[in-house]
Motif scaffolding. Structure first.
Motif, PDB file in Angstrom:
ATOM      1  N   ASP A   1      -8.912  -4.458   4.228  1.00  0.00           N
ATOM      2  CA  ASP A   1      -9.782  -3.345   3.878  1.00  0.00           C
ATOM      3  C   ASP A   1      -8.934  -2.178   3.428  1.00  0.00           C
ATOM      4  O   ASP A   1      -8.169  -1.628   4.196  1.00  0.00           O
ATOM      5  N   THR A   2      -9.056  -1.750   2.153  1.00  0.00           N
ATOM      6  CA  THR A   2      -8.267  -0.633   1.642  1.00  0.00           C
ATOM      7  C   THR A   2      -9.142   0.573   1.321  1.00  0.00           C
ATOM      8  O   THR A   2      -8.728   1.474   0.625  1.00  0.00           O
ATOM      9  N   ALA A   3     -10.376   0.578   1.809  1.00  0.00           N
ATOM     10  CA  ALA A   3     -11.289   1.645   1.450  1.00  0.00           C
ATOM     11  C   ALA A   3     -11.123   2.879   2.317  1.00  0.00           C
ATOM     12  O   ALA A   3     -11.684   3.922   2.034  1.00  0.00           O
TER      13      ALA A   3
ATOM     14  N   ASP B   1      -6.140   2.652  -3.909  1.00  0.00           N
ATOM     15  CA  ASP B   1      -6.627   1.590  -3.030  1.00  0.00           C
ATOM     16  C   ASP B   1      -7.572   0.632  -3.768  1.00  0.00           C
ATOM     17  O   ASP B   1      -7.590  -0.572  -3.489  1.00  0.00           O
ATOM     18  N   ARG B   2      -8.358   1.168  -4.702  1.00  0.00           N
ATOM     19  CA  ARG B   2      -9.246   0.308  -5.488  1.00  0.00           C
ATOM     20  C   ARG B   2      -8.420  -0.673  -6.317  1.00  0.00           C
ATOM     21  O   ARG B   2      -8.798  -1.851  -6.473  1.00  0.00           O
TER      22      ARG B   2
ATOM     23  N   THR C   1      -7.210  -3.529  -4.032  1.00  0.00           N
ATOM     24  CA  THR C   1      -8.200  -4.382  -3.366  1.00  0.00           C
ATOM     25  C   THR C   1      -8.087  -5.844  -3.794  1.00  0.00           C
ATOM     26  O   THR C   1      -8.089  -6.752  -2.966  1.00  0.00           O
ATOM     27  N   GLY C   2      -7.975  -6.083  -5.079  1.00  0.00           N
ATOM     28  CA  GLY C   2      -7.919  -7.451  -5.584  1.00  0.00           C
ATOM     29  C   GLY C   2      -6.668  -8.190  -5.179  1.00  0.00           C
ATOM     30  O   GLY C   2      -6.652  -9.430  -5.160  1.00  0.00           O
TER      31      GLY C   2
ATOM     32  N   SER D   1      -6.856  -8.168  -0.778  1.00  0.00           N
ATOM     33  CA  SER D   1      -8.059  -8.790  -0.204  1.00  0.00           C
ATOM     34  C   SER D   1      -7.660 -10.014   0.653  1.00  0.00           C
ATOM     35  O   SER D   1      -6.824 -10.807   0.257  1.00  0.00           O
TER      36      SER D   1
ATOM     37  N   GLN E   1       0.822  -1.198   0.000  1.00  0.00           N
ATOM     38  CA  GLN E   1       0.000   0.000   0.000  1.00  0.00           C
ATOM     39  C   GLN E   1       0.866   1.262   0.000  1.00  0.00           C
ATOM     40  O   GLN E   1       0.630   2.193  -0.782  1.00  0.00           O
TER      41      GLN E   1
END
Length: 204
Positions: free
Chosen positions: A201-203, A190-191, A194-195, A198, A95
């Motif tokens: 939580d990256t929202a 972050d979107r 996500t994949g 996962s 991240q």
């Protein structure tokens, strides 16, 4: 026969310093007027030397461009590595690296244009630079970070390539279509993550 006195040979550090001086001047011209304005004669005038001195350090204009590309990518990678020094968790490391990558290009739009949008550059010039080991290492960093999360999964390359192309796309949009009300770069990045991360939580 006595040897004729002359200028002593320069050390590798002296040569590297002079190459850096030439490249910095080329970057200054690029920022002010674009890459088309950079020429060996112009550089010689700005640096205060003969054109042949410039050619003694660089083969030509595109050799200088490749030097600048490498310098910018090294600066970007150094910034990412500095952010990762105190982070251990694989997901958090990826991240941070992704956020820093995108932020670097958004915060340095002239660097982005130089590396990803230079005009009058042949496919051969780009291919030679991209396939250089040092260039590949800057992107291999993301492959290693993804590998730490996916372990032995076979889709590491696909995930890494998707992430890198997506991050460059985000930076491209933010740098070239500034009037559009884009959401925050962090949220878009972050979107992308996500994949891979996962179920983290990256929202947020």
């Amino acid at each position: 026969m006595a040897k004729t006195a002359g200028r002593p040979p320069r050390s590798e550090s002296d040569i590297a310093e002079y190459r850096s001086k030439i490249a910095k001047q080329a970057l200054a011209i690029y920022r002010a007027e674009g890459f088309d304005a950079v020429s060996m004669r112009r550089l010689a005038k700005e640096v205060g030397c003969a054109p042949m001195t410039i050619y003694a350090h660089f083969e030509g204009k595109h050799d200088i461009l490749r030097y600048l590309w490498a310098d910018v990518l090294a600066d970007m990678s150094s910034e990412i590595q500095g952010k990762l020094e105190r982070i251990d968790a694989p997901a958090e490391r990826l991240q941070m690296a992704a956020h820093t990558f995108v932020s670097y290009w958004v915060d340095h739009p002239d660097h982005f244009r130089l590396v990803f949008m230079s005009n009058d550059v042949t496919r051969s010039d780009v291919s030679t630079f991209v396939m250089d080991e040092e260039t590949l290492a800057h992107f291999q960093m993301f492959s290693d970070l993804v590998q730490d999360i996916l372990q032995n999964e076979s889709n590491v390359k696909a995930s890494t390539d998707t992430l890198i192309s997506g991050m460059i796309g985000i930076a491209l949009c933010l740098n070239t279509i500034r009037d559009y009300p884009w959401t925050y770069a962090k949220m878009m990045t972050d979107r992308l993550l996500t994949g891979i991360i996962s179920p983290v939580d990256t929202a947020s």
